[in-house]
Design an enzyme around this catalytic site. Structure first.
Site, mmCIF file in Angstrom:
data_model
loop_
_atom_site.group_PDB
_atom_site.id
_atom_site.type_symbol
_atom_site.label_atom_id
_atom_site.label_comp_id
_atom_site.label_asym_id
_atom_site.label_seq_id
_atom_site.Cartn_x
_atom_site.Cartn_y
_atom_site.Cartn_z
ATOM 1 N N ASP A 1 -2.131 -5.280 1.702
ATOM 2 C CA ASP A 1 -1.876 -6.061 0.422
ATOM 3 C C ASP A 1 0.060 -6.620 0.035
ATOM 4 O O ASP A 1 0.802 -6.564 0.679
ATOM 5 C CB ASP A 1 -1.680 -5.605 -0.496
ATOM 6 C CG ASP A 1 -1.558 -6.586 -1.976
ATOM 7 O OD1 ASP A 1 -3.263 -6.501 -2.356
ATOM 8 O OD2 ASP A 1 -0.981 -5.485 -2.977
ATOM 9 N N GLU B 1 -2.946 -9.611 3.739
ATOM 10 C CA GLU B 1 -3.030 -10.877 2.734
ATOM 11 C C GLU B 1 -1.568 -11.628 2.706
ATOM 12 O O GLU B 1 -0.866 -11.159 2.364
ATOM 13 C CB GLU B 1 -3.112 -9.716 1.173
ATOM 14 C CG GLU B 1 -3.746 -11.067 0.365
ATOM 15 C CD GLU B 1 -3.159 -10.286 -1.451
ATOM 16 O OE1 GLU B 1 -3.692 -10.644 -1.822
ATOM 17 O OE2 GLU B 1 -2.623 -9.926 -1.369
HETATM 18 C C1 GLC Z 1 -2.622 -8.450 -3.720
HETATM 19 C C2 GLC Z 1 -4.495 -8.010 -4.890
HETATM 20 C C3 GLC Z 1 -4.471 -8.207 -6.285
HETATM 21 C C4 GLC Z 1 -3.161 -6.796 -6.507
HETATM 22 C C5 GLC Z 1 -2.145 -7.594 -6.386
HETATM 23 C C6 GLC Z 1 -0.886 -6.648 -6.559
HETATM 24 O O1 GLC Z 1 -2.892 -9.777 -4.070
HETATM 25 O O2 GLC Z 1 -5.422 -8.276 -3.739
HETATM 26 O O3 GLC Z 1 -5.546 -7.584 -6.194
HETATM 27 O O4 GLC Z 1 -3.507 -7.023 -8.164
HETATM 28 O O5 GLC Z 1 -1.972 -8.158 -4.291
HETATM 29 O O6 GLC Z 1 -0.616 -5.164 -5.633
#
Ligand code: GLC
Ligand code: MG
Length: 570
Positions: A207, A273
């Site tokens: 994440d 991500e």
């Molecule tokens: C990422 C996740 C999202 C979350 C954010 C904070 O973007 O995909 O759902 O709210 O991180 O952890």
């Protein structure tokens, strides 16, 4: 002896299915999905043909951001099950020769995590330095330490009156960033990864991994006139995130993470991500592929199904991620607009999207419900359970309040212009299993945590699995074809020139097999009109099509229906 033919690690060839545990299947009737629910659906996922499952965070959490705010990295949220249920899930997945990866939130914890509670308690607490605390700007200290914007917009520093300092949050105030410049923090978080790898998980979805490190000197970010990134540089809301995203120390940390994963056999993998232009994403994989294994390419989320755009996308991606790198093909997730809703609700276009996602070069990521055409459920913003829009409509102290009607208006404009909703509840509604009340997600009479999308009566697993021409059957055909075709799951990629048939996208994929070179040609018809193409392969047959019953090859002509996608193979 490993032959030349099976050198690619499994994760390069796999297909990933994202489970959002809260919304997948509720086994105990509390209206919230759980791990036993997931276990009860493993045969479905196995039959569907997906190979790797990714679970959004199942850990202990106050659930303000539904698990992306973790309060114990080594335990499971009680509403989802226990460590024992997780062990059982991992085992049941492996029994089916599938893989399982967990979401890992390294950048921040919940503000309810005992570490942050301690850290916040006093300037002199032993864990003070586990998070990023600074004095405010001089004179007076009543202004945030830097101009740094959070990714959710607005300055990301939050004032704590008790200790008269500010803490940094890249996302929301409830998710304070950990301080990776403290060696204890780094060690603990790498140990958390080992804890799960020791339990047998096959890797992680990382994440917000581009936010791990910030500038040591706490210099302001430069401003820019750009609202969004350029083709080569990151930018957001008129600021260049020079000191807050993609920091060189963050990129170096990717190699440290990789070396932890590489301690394990069989191979594990990580997908990061990261947002930004393709060259920025590529940096996370390392020059010699010694960083993250994969990185999400979010450019596909909003990709319009127009042949010219698709061709350009495929070309850019293939050129940026040449072998030994592997791109990803991501069209939706738990944060973004449901793919079919971006395609005007058209099942035909959704099928063509399947053909693209499962035959182009890259690891496909399928978000739960995409396989049955689940739609975005438009919900009133004032009732949202999602914590991000709440930041605007019910802000914590220190933010200017935006009236709900204005937020709703902005949301509607965003939906219309960029096909995006700020209310993430809309893409997180319960999975649609059958035609019973609550769509089989939870027992009838129970209130599911989010309302079921009304179109569940036609769009659900039970109904679609009996229809050869359903979206679900189409997914299944393509997943099975991809699984057994080396050309499709690991072959080289070459865009072909469709000549005058500009509405077509065509590409060849080739891979060595025991029987010699396998070659496939994918032809995608981005048009309301049928099309005819000359077959370029000798002795070709149709491998798979978006249509359950397609036209057999006629002599040397391939006939395509409007919006059909077809793969021929030698
Ligand atoms: C990422 C996740 C999202 C979350 C954010 C904070 O973007 O995909 O759902 O709210 O991180 O952890
Ligand atoms: Mg950080």
């Amino acid at each position: 002896m490993a032959s030349e033919l099976d050198q690619d690690p499994w994760w390069k060839r796999t297909t990933v299915y994202q489970i959002y545990p809260r919304s997948f299947c509720d086994s105990d009737g509390d209206g919230i999905g759980d791990l036993e629910g997931i276990i009860s659906k493993l045969d479905y996922l196995d039959d569907l043909g997906v190979e790797t499952l990714w679970l959004s965070p199942p850990y202990k959490s106050p659930q303000k951001d539904f698990g992306y705010d973790i309060s114990d990295y080594r335990d499971i949220a009680p509403e989802y099950g226990s460590l024992a249920t997780m062990d059982k899930l991992i085992e049941e997945v492996h029994d089916r020769e599938m893989k399982i990866v967990l979401d890992m939130v390294l950048n921040h914890t919940s503000d309810q995590h005992p570490w942050f509670i301690e850290s916040k308690s006093s300037k002199y607490n032993d864990r003070r330095d586990w998070y990023i605390w600074r004095d405010g700007k001089k004179p007076g200290g009543k202004k945030p330490p830097t101009n740094w914007n959070a990714v959710t917009s607005g300055n990301g520093w939050h004032y704590d009156p008790a200790t008269d300092q500010w803490f940094w949050s890249q996302f929301l105030a409830i998710q304070p960033d950990l301080n990776y410049r403290n060696p204890e923090v780094k060690k603990e978080m790498l140990d958390v990864c080992r804890f799960w790898l020791d339990k047998g998980v096959d890797g992680f979805r990382l994440d917000m991994i581009s936010s791990i490190y910030e500038d040591v000197q706490f210099r302001d970010n430069p401003s820019t006139w750009r609202l969004l990134p350029s083709k080569t540089e990151n930018a957001m809301l008129f600021q260049k995130p020079l000191h807050t995203l993609d920091h060189p120390d963050t990129l170096a940390f990717m190699q440290e993470l990789r070396s932890v994963l590489d301690e394990y056999q069989p191979a594990r993998f990580m997908v990061g991500e990261v947002s930004g232009p393709l060259p920025v994403l590529k940096n996370y994989l390392g020059d010699k592929a010694e960083g993250l294994n994969l990185v999400f390419i979010f450019q596909a989320l909003g990709l319009k199904l127009e042949s010219g755009r698709v061709r350009r996308f495929l070309k850019d991606v293939d050129e940026t991620f040449p072998d030994p790198f592997m791109p990803t093909l991501v069209f939706s997730n738990h944060d973004r607009m449901r793919r079919i809703s971006r395609l005007g609700g058209s099942i035909e276009k959704a099928k063509l999207n399947v053909a693209l996602q499962l035959t182009a070069r890259g690891v496909p990521f399928i978000y739960q419900g995409e396989e049955i055409g689940m739609e975005q459920h438009k919900l009133p913003l004032k009732d949202t359970l999602d914590v991000t829009p709440k930041k605007f409509i019910k802000p914590p102290a220190g933010y200017g309040r935006v009236p709900v009607w204005l937020a709703q208006g902005i949301n509607n404009i965003a939906r219309a212009v960029i096909g995006e909703s700020i209310n993430r509840d809309e893409c997180r509604t319960p999975m649609q299993w059958d035609t019973t009340p609550n769509a089989g997600f939870c027992p009838p009479g129970v209130k599911p945590w989010l309302p079921v999308t009304p179109s569940y009566e036609e769009r659900n697993v039970a109904v679609e699995s009996t229809q050869p021409d359903s979206l679900l059957s189409c997914y299944q055909r393509f997943l099975h074809a991809r699984e057994v075709s080396p050309a499709l799951n690991s072959g080289t990629f070459e865009l072909l020139d469709p000549g005058n048939a500009k509405q077509l996208v065509m590409y060849a994929r080739r891979a060595p097999t025991e029987e010699g070179l396998q070659e496939t040609i994918t032809i995608l018809n981005f048009s309301d009109k049928p099309a005819k193409v000359l077959n370029m392969l000798d002795d070709a047959r149709v491998l798979v099509s978006t249509r359950a019953s397609y036209e057999p090859l006629r002599g040397n002509l391939i006939l395509l229906a409007p919006w059909e996608g077809i793969v021929v193979s030698k």
